[in-house]
Design a protein around this motif. Structure first.
Motif, PDB file in Angstrom:
ATOM      1  N   ASN A  16       0.838  -1.185   0.000  1.00  0.00           N
ATOM      2  CA  ASN A  16       0.000   0.000   0.000  1.00  0.00           C
ATOM      3  C   ASN A  16       0.879   1.243   0.000  1.00  0.00           C
ATOM      4  N   GLN A  17       0.488   2.213  -0.789  1.00  0.00           N
ATOM      5  CA  GLN A  17       1.262   3.426  -0.996  1.00  0.00           C
ATOM      6  C   GLN A  17       1.640   4.140   0.300  1.00  0.00           C
ATOM      7  N   GLU A  18       0.758   4.099   1.302  1.00  0.00           N
ATOM      8  CA  GLU A  18       1.010   4.816   2.543  1.00  0.00           C
ATOM      9  C   GLU A  18       2.128   4.199   3.376  1.00  0.00           C
ATOM     10  N   THR A  19       2.480   2.950   3.117  1.00  0.00           N
ATOM     11  CA  THR A  19       3.540   2.317   3.889  1.00  0.00           C
ATOM     12  C   THR A  19       4.882   3.001   3.642  1.00  0.00           C
ATOM     13  N   TRP A  43      -3.757   5.561  -3.158  1.00  0.00           N
ATOM     14  CA  TRP A  43      -4.634   6.512  -2.485  1.00  0.00           C
ATOM     15  C   TRP A  43      -5.023   7.622  -3.448  1.00  0.00           C
ATOM     16  N   CYS A  70      -7.864   3.571  -2.180  1.00  0.00           N
ATOM     17  CA  CYS A  70      -8.366   4.149  -0.937  1.00  0.00           C
ATOM     18  C   CYS A  70      -8.575   5.645  -1.142  1.00  0.00           C
ATOM     19  N   ASP A 183      -8.740  -6.056   7.881  1.00  0.00           N
ATOM     20  CA  ASP A 183      -7.498  -5.363   8.211  1.00  0.00           C
ATOM     21  C   ASP A 183      -7.070  -5.819   9.606  1.00  0.00           C
ATOM     22  N   GLN A 210      -5.682  -6.610   4.413  1.00  0.00           N
ATOM     23  CA  GLN A 210      -4.605  -5.668   4.690  1.00  0.00           C
ATOM     24  C   GLN A 210      -3.915  -6.012   6.008  1.00  0.00           C
ATOM     25  N   GLU A 253      -2.247  -6.964   1.133  1.00  0.00           N
ATOM     26  CA  GLU A 253      -1.692  -5.615   1.094  1.00  0.00           C
ATOM     27  C   GLU A 253      -1.120  -5.223   2.452  1.00  0.00           C
ATOM     28  N   GLU A 255      -0.307  -2.302   4.733  1.00  0.00           N
ATOM     29  CA  GLU A 255      -0.702  -0.896   4.863  1.00  0.00           C
ATOM     30  C   GLU A 255      -0.353  -0.421   6.271  1.00  0.00           C
TER      31      GLU A 255
END
Length: 282
Positions: A16-19, A43, A70, A183, A210, A253, A255
């Motif tokens: 996930n991009q936010e990680t 995101w 997201c 999650d 997630q 994923e 995250e």
């Protein structure tokens, strides 16, 4: 009949991009491709800043798939104008997901309106919004994925706190239109979880899976306290085995919202994520 080995768990790993928030979108695509990953979760804000179609092309050219977008949601306002605006924004999110080539739009329901204490009423407004959006999303091959968040977020962010509550809402709609997000960070504490994961198997309602660990003490504001895999209290392999048993075969994923990870070299963090996934999830 020829026997085919099932895909390895590592082949299902998605970042996930936010990680690794410190990476730009091109850095994310390049770094994940170099690490041998096959998917990324994106995101909306950074994708919009880069350009939705440009982002879709960038990820595709890197040999990656967008495993989820997201986020949509925030359906609980009582004011009609605010609810119309939320529905319009969610239709835009569906269109963005379709343009990115992902069939999964993650939804966070929204918290209580100011001054309200009516949790059941707020959840019913979530159901009303799903009824409006599910057919629209299905026409664009996008599945709505309702995510339950830990109860500490119920007042201001998400009135759907348990997997049971998420399934109660999702089961009002066809399984290919509305699913749920599992999650680990949000659900690990629930002693009914095993039964609810089994319930999610008939048919499989799990639209996204997630991973993040639960570490303490929680930081002020609590949003940015997710732990690296293996650093906390969550039995991640237990989750994975039961999600698999429920019939889910999609991406897994990672995250993690954590400033300590964001301050480090992104490639180093990704190498660590892969190693921790292998040690604690596979």
């Amino acid at each position: 009949m020829t026997y085919t080995e099932p895909p390895s768990l590592l082949s299902r790993l998605s970042l996930n991009q936010e990680t690794i928030r410190q990476w730009s979108l091109p850095e994310l695509a390049d770094g994940c491709a170099r690490a041998g990953l096959r998917g990324v979760g994106l995101w909306r804000a950074p994708v919009r800043a880069y350009g939705v179609r440009a982002a879709a092309r960038l990820v595709r050219d890197a040999g990656l798939a967008v495993t989820s977008l997201c986020r949509g949601g925030f359906f609980t306002a009582e004011d009609r104008g605010e609810r119309r605006a939320a529905l319009a924004d969610n239709r835009a999110a569906v269109e963005e997901a379709a343009a990115l080539g992902t069939g999964t739009l993650v939804l966070v329901s929204g918290g209580l309106p100011p001054g309200s204490r009516d949790l059941p009423g707020a959840r019913e407004r979530v159901a009303d919004a799903l009824a409006e959006l599910a057919p629209y999303a299905a026409e664009r091959d996008v599945r709505l994925a309702l995510e339950p968040l830990h109860p500490m977020y119920a007042a201001d962010r998400c009135v759907v706190s348990t997997l049971a509550q998420a399934l109660d809402l999702a089961e009002r709609f066809p399984a290919d239109q509305v699913g749920v997000v599992v999650d680990t960070y949000h659900l690990w504490w629930d002693d009914t979880l095993a039964a609810q994961l089994a319930r999610a198997a008939r048919p499989c309602r799990i639209a996204a899976f997630q991973l993040a660990d639960w570490i303490t003490p929680l930081p002020e504001g609590v949003l940015l306290g997710r732990g690296q895999l293996g650093d906390g209290a969550v039995d991640l392999r237990w989750f994975r085995e039961r999600v698999d048993a429920a019939g889910y075969r999609g991406p897994i994923e990672v995250e993690i919202f954590n400033p300590a990870l964001w301050s480090r070299d992104g490639a180093e963090v990704l190498t660590e994520v892969v190693a921790r996934f292998t040690a604690h999830v596979a």
